[in-house]
Design an enzyme around this catalytic site. Structure first.
Site, PDB file in Angstrom:
ATOM      1  N   HIS A 191       0.856  -1.188   0.000  1.00  9.31           N
ATOM      2  CA  HIS A 191       0.000   0.000   0.000  1.00  9.31           C
ATOM      3  C   HIS A 191       0.897   1.243   0.000  1.00  9.31           C
ATOM      4  O   HIS A 191       0.740   2.112  -0.840  1.00  9.31           O
ATOM      5  CB  HIS A 191      -0.938  -0.031   1.215  1.00  9.31           C
ATOM      6  CG  HIS A 191      -1.831   1.183   1.315  1.00  9.31           C
ATOM      7  ND1 HIS A 191      -2.797   1.322   2.272  1.00  9.31           N
ATOM      8  CD2 HIS A 191      -1.878   2.314   0.588  1.00  9.31           C
ATOM      9  CE1 HIS A 191      -3.414   2.485   2.109  1.00  9.31           C
ATOM     10  NE2 HIS A 191      -2.877   3.110   1.104  1.00  9.31           N
ATOM     11  N   GLU A 201       0.926   7.890  -3.509  1.00  6.37           N
ATOM     12  CA  GLU A 201       1.745   7.536  -2.348  1.00  6.37           C
ATOM     13  C   GLU A 201       2.992   8.406  -2.267  1.00  6.37           C
ATOM     14  O   GLU A 201       3.403   8.824  -1.189  1.00  6.37           O
ATOM     15  CB  GLU A 201       2.111   6.048  -2.375  1.00  6.37           C
ATOM     16  CG  GLU A 201       0.915   5.126  -2.163  1.00  6.37           C
ATOM     17  CD  GLU A 201       0.272   5.272  -0.779  1.00  6.37           C
ATOM     18  OE1 GLU A 201       0.991   5.346   0.224  1.00  6.37           O
ATOM     19  OE2 GLU A 201      -0.969   5.324  -0.707  1.00  6.37           O
ATOM     20  N   HIS A 234       3.063  10.764   0.885  1.00  6.48           N
ATOM     21  CA  HIS A 234       3.960  10.264   1.937  1.00  6.48           C
ATOM     22  C   HIS A 234       5.444  10.407   1.580  1.00  6.48           C
ATOM     23  O   HIS A 234       6.245  10.821   2.409  1.00  6.48           O
ATOM     24  CB  HIS A 234       3.664   8.785   2.219  1.00  6.48           C
ATOM     25  CG  HIS A 234       2.267   8.546   2.692  1.00  6.48           C
ATOM     26  ND1 HIS A 234       1.838   8.856   3.963  1.00  6.48           N
ATOM     27  CD2 HIS A 234       1.179   8.035   2.052  1.00  6.48           C
ATOM     28  CE1 HIS A 234       0.555   8.539   4.095  1.00  6.48           C
ATOM     29  NE2 HIS A 234       0.135   8.045   2.953  1.00  6.48           N
TER      30      HIS A 234
END
Ligand SMILES: *[C@@H]1O[C@H](CO)[C@@H](O)[C@H](O)[C@H]1NC(C)=O
Ligand SMILES: *[C@@H]1O[C@H](CO)[C@@H](O)[C@H](O)[C@H]1NC(C)=O
Ligand SMILES: *[C@@H]1O[C@H](CO)[C@@H](O)[C@H](O)[C@H]1NC(C)=O
Ligand SMILES: *[C@@H]1O[C@H](CO)[C@@H](O)[C@H](O)[C@H]1NC(C)=O
Ligand SMILES: *[C@@H]1O[C@H](CO)[C@@H](O)[C@H](O)[C@H]1NC(C)=O
Ligand SMILES: *[C@@H]1O[C@H](CO)[C@@H](O)[C@H](O)[C@H]1NC(C)=O
Length: 247
Positions: free
Chosen positions: A64, A117, A121
């Protein structure tokens, strides 16, 4: 104050402060990484409104994300100032690997997940891992410690009916990686209206569900994303509620 506002000293101070804020935001502030792997059948079970593009989701844990995290800050740093995702920075060879380890099991557009992502992040740890390194390192974390295989060796295999406790699932993983992982669960989604029983027999929203679905396994890594460490956040599953591992 009126005098100060128009004075050059104030402007200098204001600029310095703005610069300082930018600096803090752009460097991100994290202490360790959470490497999050997901069980695609659960992703797809809980997506009722927009079903997964592939109705037969993969039966292996996939990535993920790799999330810079901070113990004292429950909401992780996110969307930090930094370079935006640029697919051409990933070599074709790496992209092929990521298609196996980091697919977008929901929409089917892998690039879209990688972009999300990284921007959300990855940018918060860019001082440690540039874009190429962020994706390379994540693939390397996925590859040697196959959760799917660890669980299979412990006879924990997907099943529509069987249930497990939290420690049934954590123990073999802990034994294999010699560090404490975290599990994250999702409540079993409500049946569509036509298949529901009388209201009195249904679980109330936000109440403890009768059972939950294993969704994600989190490994924790040190600041440099090199060394596995124990996770010590509280688990993302309901206590003392059976866990299902759905096919
Ligand atoms: C972690 O988050 C807290 C709260 O937002 C912040 O004060 C602290 O500086 C952060 N730690 C590090 C190492 O950046
Ligand atoms: C993306 O990266 C490539 C290779 O590093 C570079 O040539 C290109 O200008 C970048 N594109 C953008 C929009 O930054
Ligand atoms: C997939 O996502 C990328 C990044 O968001 C986007 O540029 C691209 O157009 C998408 N591809 C398709 C086929 O939708
Ligand atoms: C699973 O068991 C097989 C056969 O005993 C062994 O070769 C393999 O290393 C084990 N895998 C893991 C991840 O423990
Ligand atoms: C699961 O449970 C249902 C109802 O109890 C039963 O009909 C079904 O055969 C079971 N399936 C498996 C794979 O055990
Ligand atoms: C988790 O471990 C870190 C590093 O050892 C420590 O600083 C932190 O206080 C711990 N957090 C909790 C909630 O135990």
């Amino acid at each position: 104050m009126a005098v100060l506002k128009s004075s050059p000293a104030f402007l200098v101070l204001a600029f310095a402060f703005a610069f300082f804020l930018c600096f803090i935001m752009s460097t991100g502030s994290y202490v360790y990484f959470q490497f999050v792997q997901q069980w695609p059948p659960t992703n797809c079970r809980v997506r009722i409104k927009r079903p997964c593009s592939n109705p037969r989701p993969l039966q292996i844990f996939t990535i993920h994300g790799l999330w810079p995290s901070n113990y004292s800050n429950p909401t992780m740093p996110s969307n930090c100032i930094g370079s935006q995702f640029n697919e051409t920075k990933l070599s074709p060879k790496l992209r092929n690997k990521l298609k196996r380890s980091w697919p977008n099991v929901e929409s089917g557009n892998d690039t879209e997940l990688w972009e999300h992502e990284w921007n959300k992040h990855g940018t918060c740890a860019e001082q440690t891992l540039n874009q190429m390194q962020y994706f390379q390192r994540s693939h390397g974390m996925w590859y040697p410690h196959s959760i799917t295989e660890i669980l299979k060796n412990a006879s924990i295999v997907p099943s529509p009916n069987q249930t497990w406790t939290y420690s049934d699932i954590v123990s073999p993983i802990k034994k294999a990686i010699r560090r404490t992982p975290l599990l994250r669960c999702k409540p079993v989604p409500a049946l569509p209206k036509s298949q529901r029983g009388p209201k009195s027999q249904r679980a109330q929203p936000n109440s403890r569900p009768q059972s939950q679905l294993l969704h994600e396994v989190v490994y924790c890594y040190d600041y440099d994303a090199l060394k596995l460490i124990d996770c010590n956040r509280t688990a993302g599953c309901w206590n003392n509620v059976d866990i299902k591992f759905p096919p």
